[in-house]
Design a protein around this motif. Structure first.
Motif, PDB file in Angstrom:
ATOM      1  N   ARG A 202       0.865  -1.180   0.051  1.00 52.97           N
ATOM      2  CA  ARG A 202       0.061  -0.043   0.202  1.00 52.97           C
ATOM      3  C   ARG A 202       0.942   1.229  -0.143  1.00 52.97           C
ATOM      4  N   ARG A 212       4.977   3.717  -1.798  1.00 51.69           N
ATOM      5  CA  ARG A 212       4.409   2.469  -1.800  1.00 51.69           C
ATOM      6  C   ARG A 212       5.279   1.597  -0.683  1.00 51.69           C
ATOM      7  N   ASN A 327      -2.439  -0.782  -3.353  1.00 49.00           N
ATOM      8  CA  ASN A 327      -1.931  -0.013  -4.392  1.00 49.00           C
ATOM      9  C   ASN A 327      -0.950  -0.666  -5.176  1.00 49.00           C
ATOM     10  N   PRO A 328      -0.948  -0.577  -6.462  1.00 50.01           N
ATOM     11  CA  PRO A 328      -1.669   0.228  -7.284  1.00 50.01           C
ATOM     12  C   PRO A 328      -3.068  -0.153  -7.989  1.00 50.01           C
TER      13      PRO A 328
END
Length: 372
Positions: A202, A212, A327-328
């Motif tokens: 994340r 990230r 994420n992503p």
């Protein structure tokens, strides 16, 4: 769905429910409910708070299992009546509604059927869950706390009681470790597939550059012992340390040295408990966990299958069993079964049944392959 298919579908549902009833021994569960209800009605029940909590929790859990079974039988009766009504009045909308109901019932029955796959020596036991933060710094500690919440929310949704033994809080956020019991029939068999390393990807809320971050946490699940289990602990092998409980909020337990840490000298196993105000209660709870860990160790050594009971993992790259990606893109995927969900928020809020069912079926398939 053509008319005759309704009859076949309902017949299959009833056959599956009969199998489930036999494997789960619902009659025995009802007898245990009656016995526990008598204990709950006893006027001196709460003289022993630990036993009272165990009895009331067990009663609630087993009653919930029987109610779930009975509710499904009732839903099958209702949909059969709906099909008959649709046929009598030749109403396509009513039959379409019955078709949708049967599909939903099939999913519920399949979920209950998974319980019949839990035939291991300790699968019917309650569970003790240990979570440890791994590589990833403060993000890993935050992730460990999220996993603890995920399992407790799962238990709450199923009306299972949770008993927290110990939580070690990290300095900035999250937890270093946590240990808690889930009091429910088959909790160990169900949750044992969760043992392993969990990985989170994340954008770190703790990184002021918005980078990230990948972090890890380890989950260990062991069964709770019963009085018939052959585990003896020599008191001379156990070092007892007492200390002041820690944690946020300045709870009243923090004012005395009531927390207890047990160290089993021959194995190096360390267990802490600080959830009670009484030092004696904390010591008793810690001993329950210590014995469970010793049993897990003993059985794992005997069978040379460490991961079967203890799942001792490093919480780092290379041995992760599930990825939580925020994420992503957003997905939670189990690397063993391939089961995945595109809503991580729901999973972290306790929506775990799909992963648990897939894991139990995967494990049973692996066991059958090994047997053959």
């Amino acid at each position: 769905m053509a008319g005759p298919d309704f009859d076949a579908e309902i017949k299959q549902l009833r056959a599956t429910m009969r199998t489930v009833e036999q494997v789960l021994d619902v009659d025995a569960m009802r007898r245990e409910i009656a016995d526990l209800a008598e204990q709950v009605a006893a006027p001196d029940l709460w003289d022993d708070q630990a036993n009272a909590t165990r009895v009331t929790g067990r009663l609630s859990a087993i009653q919930g299992e029987v109610d779930r079974f009975s509710e499904l039988l009732g839903r099958i009766d209702d949909v059969e009546a709906l099909v008959e009504l649709g046929r009598e009045v030749d109403d396509a909308d009513t039959l379409a509604e019955a078709e949708r109901d049967i599909e939903r019932i099939h999913k519920s029955v399949e979920a209950l059927e998974v319980r019949t796959l839990l035939s291991g020596e300790y699968d019917a036991r309650e569970a003790i869950v240990t979570i440890r933060s791994g590589a990833g710094g403060v993000d890993a500690a935050d992730f460990a706390e999220s996993l603890m919440r995920m399992y407790t929310r799962w238990a709450e949704q199923h009306k299972y009681s949770v008993e927290v033994f110990d939580v070690s809080y990290a300095e900035e956020a999250g937890i270093k470790s946590a240990e808690f019991a889930i009091h429910a029939p088959y909790a160990y068999g169900t949750l044992s597939v969760e043992s392993g390393t969990h990985r989170l990807v994340r954008i770190s809320p703790f990184d002021n550059q918005g980078r990230r971050q990948t972090s890890f946490a380890a989950v260990e699940v062991i069964p709770v012992l019963e009085q018939t289990d052959d585990i003896e602990v020599d008191e001379n092998d156990v070092r007892v340390d007492v200390f002041r409980s820690g944690g946020p909020g300045g709870q009243s337990v923090n004012t005395t040295d009531s927390a207890v840490r047990l160290t089993h000298i021959p194995t190096g196993i360390v267990v802490s408990c600080q959830n009670e105000k009484s030092q004696l209660q904390n010591k008793a709870s810690a001993m329950v966990v210590l014995k469970a860990k010793l049993l897990a160790r003993k059985k794992a050594e005997e069978a040379a299958l460490t991961k079967e009971l203890k799942g001792d993992v490093a919480a780092s790259w290379g041995d992760q069993m599930r990825n939580y990606v925020l994420n992503p893109y957003q997905v939670v995927k189990d690397l063993r079964t391939g089961f995945e969900v595109g809503n991580p928020a729901a999973v972290l809020d306790g929506d775990l049944d799909g992963f648990l069912e897939a894991g139990i079926r995967w494990r049973r398939g692996a066991e059958r392959a090994e047997e053959n």
